[in-house]
Design a protein around this motif. Sequence first.
Motif: not given
Length: 191
Positions: A111-117, A119-127
């Motif tokens: 859920y967090l990963s999907s939400l982040f992607s 909103v931010e247009g990139r993955t949590v891992e990339n960030y």
Amino acid sequence: MSANILLVKNMVCHRCLLAVENVLANASVPFQKVTVGEIYLEQPLSDQQYVSLKSGLAAIGLELIDNRTSGLVEKVKQLVIKKARGEVNEKESKLNLSAYLSQNLYHEYTYLSSLFSSVEGRTVENYFIQQRIEKVKELLVYNEMTLAAIAFEMNYSSVAHLSSQFKQITGLTPSHFKKVGSVKRKLIDRL
């Protein structure tokens, strides 16, 4: 979320805390404390205080977060920055990123990963990788540690892994970056 807690986007360091405290004082807003990304108020804001606070924060490159989704994404960013920079306790440092985020935010990682992607247009891992590389850049600029020591400090499996990831993100090898120095560094809130 309580009306007495405000979330602030782009707060990433101690200087941000001091700047926000200054804005609060100038706007005559009584507060209990300021932490990275959060303001704990003594009482709810009047409309005038809200407008004054919002414009004061905007003047220093920060903004109030008005909805739950943006607030959760900002909390993910703050936790990722702490983990990437090694500013977590020993127990949390041993957790992988997904477990660390889930444990601290009480949501499933998917859920967090999907939400982040979304909103931010990139993955949590990339960030997370970008944040780690910025910390590596900082350590390289200080020129106090070898690349092997930096790899160990930043929990990379090897110098080769660090070098590969560094080149993938920056387009430069760590040694070439060392030569060009801080010109290539980015501000954390600009990632």
